[in-house]
Design an enzyme around this catalytic site. Structure first.
Site, mmCIF file in Angstrom:
data_model
loop_
_atom_site.group_PDB
_atom_site.id
_atom_site.type_symbol
_atom_site.label_atom_id
_atom_site.label_comp_id
_atom_site.label_asym_id
_atom_site.label_seq_id
_atom_site.Cartn_x
_atom_site.Cartn_y
_atom_site.Cartn_z
ATOM 1 N N GLN A 95 76.971 36.159 93.489
ATOM 2 C CA GLN A 95 77.248 37.106 92.866
ATOM 3 C C GLN A 95 77.901 38.273 94.178
ATOM 4 O OE1 GLN A 95 73.955 38.156 89.999
ATOM 5 N NE2 GLN A 95 75.748 38.492 89.011
ATOM 6 N N HIS B 7 68.901 33.507 83.994
ATOM 7 C CA HIS B 7 69.368 33.799 84.131
ATOM 8 C C HIS B 7 69.970 33.720 85.586
ATOM 9 C CE1 HIS B 7 73.226 36.804 83.311
ATOM 10 N NE2 HIS B 7 72.570 37.364 84.460
ATOM 11 N N GLU B 8 69.030 34.584 86.419
ATOM 12 C CA GLU B 8 69.401 34.663 87.895
ATOM 13 C C GLU B 8 69.906 33.082 88.911
ATOM 14 O OE1 GLU B 8 70.484 36.952 88.816
ATOM 15 O OE2 GLU B 8 70.404 38.127 87.250
ATOM 16 N N HIS C 144 72.519 31.105 87.981
ATOM 17 C CA HIS C 144 73.802 31.208 88.784
ATOM 18 C C HIS C 144 74.105 30.620 90.132
ATOM 19 C CE1 HIS C 144 75.907 35.327 87.242
ATOM 20 N NE2 HIS C 144 74.638 36.075 87.008
ATOM 21 N N CYS D 135 76.071 40.359 82.712
ATOM 22 C CA CYS D 135 75.694 39.919 83.673
ATOM 23 C C CYS D 135 77.098 40.945 84.115
ATOM 24 C CB CYS D 135 76.758 38.017 83.979
ATOM 25 S SG CYS D 135 76.649 37.745 85.694
ATOM 26 N N LEU D 136 76.339 41.403 85.595
ATOM 27 C CA LEU D 136 77.316 42.185 86.394
ATOM 28 C C LEU D 136 78.684 41.024 86.588
ATOM 29 C CD1 LEU D 136 74.381 43.890 88.349
ATOM 30 C CD2 LEU D 136 75.502 44.719 86.417
ATOM 31 N N GLY E 130 68.388 42.080 87.668
ATOM 32 C CA GLY E 130 68.966 41.084 88.725
ATOM 33 C C GLY E 130 70.137 41.049 89.218
#
Ligand code: ZN
Length: 215
Positions: free
Chosen positions: A73, A168-169, A172, A126-127, A68
């Site tokens: 991000q 999670h997304e 963000h 997480c990226l 995702g």
């Protein structure tokens, strides 16, 4: 102090980002763009620019690789995220975590609410926080509403790993990182994860590191 970029229209910012080919640079924790929340998408990017932006998110997510990616991000404060999970995991992991394949999806203006009281706790990463993972207890099932990239209404229940991904997304887009919700005593480097915590569930990690699991 404000920088000139703060005042640039978001379409200009996206045009600038897309001026080079390939995966976009991913913003790491510490950048305020990950904390400031997002504007609802309401046509700030025209259809052609939106579709190029979505494609860039997809390419960036796949290259990372991740399951995702949310617009902040890559430095864009718009309420847009993409998800995709081919779920290449062993059967016992798939069963324990509900990690079923999730096709590529675009989430525009998503929000979620829990469906039932059940929570599921697993390691996630997480990226934007590279190198680390931690256990997060999340709603086991959620109802996600919003739109897709063509403006069609989305109203769908997610369970298992896809429910974790959409929470999670969407978080963000509200300026929340998974660490805000994590059991901090579970925080593990990728090296520790690979050496110690490959079990389908985090029960052993909870015992050894001293954190609680729900239920
Ligand atoms: Zn993330």
């Amino acid at each position: 102090m404000a920088s000139p970029r703060d005042h640039a229209p978001v379409a200009e910012l996206v045009e600038q980002l897309l001026s080079t080919d390939g995966p976009l640079p991913i913003v790491a924790a510490g950048d305020p763009v990950l904390r400031g929340g997002t504007e609802r998408f309401d046509g700030q990017l025209g259809p052609a620019l939106l579709s190029r932006f979505v494609e860039a998110l997809r390419v960036t997510m796949r290259a990372a690789p991740g399951v995702g990616l949310a617009a902040p991000q890559v430095g864009v404060p718009l309420r847009i995220a993409v998800i995709e999970d081919p779920a290449p995991v062993p059967e016992e992991v798939r069963l324990a975590r509900g990690r079923i394949p999730q096709p590529f999806r675009v989430l525009v203006n998503p929000s979620y609410e829990p469906v039932g009281p059940a929570r599921a706790a697993f390691f996630e990463g997480c990226l934007s926080v590279p190198g680390w993972q931690a256990v997060v207890a999340r709603h086991a099932a959620v109802r996600l509403t919003g739109e897709d990239e063509r403006g069609r209404a989305l109203d769908e229940q997610f369970t298992g790993w896809p429910a974790r991904i959409v929470q999670h997304e969407t978080d963000h887009l509200d300026g929340t990182l998974y660490l805000d919700r994590a059991e901090l005593r579970s925080l593990s480097s990728n090296e520790a994860m690979a050496q110690r915590w490959t079990q389908p569930t985090p029960q052993e990690a909870a015992r050894e590191l001293g954190f609680r699991l729900p239920g």
